[in-house]
Design a protein around this motif. Sequence first.
Motif, mmCIF file in Angstrom:
data_model
loop_
_atom_site.group_PDB
_atom_site.id
_atom_site.type_symbol
_atom_site.label_atom_id
_atom_site.label_comp_id
_atom_site.label_asym_id
_atom_site.label_seq_id
_atom_site.Cartn_x
_atom_site.Cartn_y
_atom_site.Cartn_z
ATOM 1 N N HIS A 134 0.853 -1.281 -0.250
ATOM 2 C CA HIS A 134 -0.111 -0.220 -0.039
ATOM 3 C C HIS A 134 0.849 1.321 0.068
ATOM 4 C CE1 HIS A 134 -3.380 -2.088 2.174
ATOM 5 N NE2 HIS A 134 -3.409 -2.840 1.071
ATOM 6 N N CYS A 160 0.037 -0.976 7.232
ATOM 7 C CA CYS A 160 -0.447 0.421 6.679
ATOM 8 C C CYS A 160 -0.679 1.552 7.457
ATOM 9 C CB CYS A 160 -1.315 -0.010 5.323
ATOM 10 S SG CYS A 160 -1.648 1.497 4.449
ATOM 11 N N LEU A 209 -2.158 4.225 6.482
ATOM 12 C CA LEU A 209 -3.198 4.685 5.825
ATOM 13 C C LEU A 209 -4.735 4.175 6.137
ATOM 14 C CD1 LEU A 209 -1.427 5.090 2.418
ATOM 15 C CD2 LEU A 209 -2.161 7.212 3.738
ATOM 16 N N CYS A 210 -4.499 2.758 6.045
ATOM 17 C CA CYS A 210 -5.609 1.792 6.357
ATOM 18 C C CYS A 210 -5.852 2.071 7.845
ATOM 19 C CB CYS A 210 -5.043 0.193 6.121
ATOM 20 S SG CYS A 210 -5.152 -0.165 4.287
ATOM 21 N N LEU A 265 -9.362 2.062 0.383
ATOM 22 C CA LEU A 265 -8.126 1.430 -0.503
ATOM 23 C C LEU A 265 -8.310 1.568 -1.876
ATOM 24 C CD1 LEU A 265 -5.388 -0.079 -0.411
ATOM 25 C CD2 LEU A 265 -6.831 -1.992 -0.159
HETATM 26 ZN ZN LIG Z 1 -3.034 0.504 3.424
#
Ligand SMILES: [Zn+2]
Length: 161
Positions: A2, A144, A146-147, A153
């Motif tokens: 990612h 990740c 961001l997750c 995603l």
């Molecule tokens: Zn991610």
Amino acid sequence: MHSEFYFEKFRILENPSLLSYFSERLAEKFAPLSPNRVVGPFSGGAILAYDLARILGVKAAYAEKMGHGRVLRRGFDLRGERVVVVDDVYTTGRSLLATAEAVKRAGGEVVALGVMVLRGEVALDVPFFYVLRLQLPSYKPEECPLCAAGVPLRVPGRGST
Ligand SMILES: [Zn+2]
């Protein structure tokens, strides 16, 4: 993996004069090795291979996907040839190295490898050249941030090579 960033190589490949900026710099590196042929994986690597072959004044060819690897079809005969193998972007090197294997099976000698853009780490036993190095952070899904922050995603560019 990612990442917050996605590099779209077709924004280079769709612009022939921008593509030639990269091809000309790679051609300078490859010319002293006296190659007879430039080979790239279809599709992006093939576009680069044909531009490089035009500049070097040699033949080109492309390797197509077959199973988990690559194969030279179309009657390309590389026996006795000195071959440079190129791809647009090197991340894991999978398509570049699968193309190099296809070249060897077709009787060619791989004298160098090259890419427009290097994103990963390289450990190879043949000369390797790149024009641009992009170090963009990427993460394993389970690590990740961001997750973890709930960012949705997206999967861009799937199937473009
Ligand atoms: Zn991610």
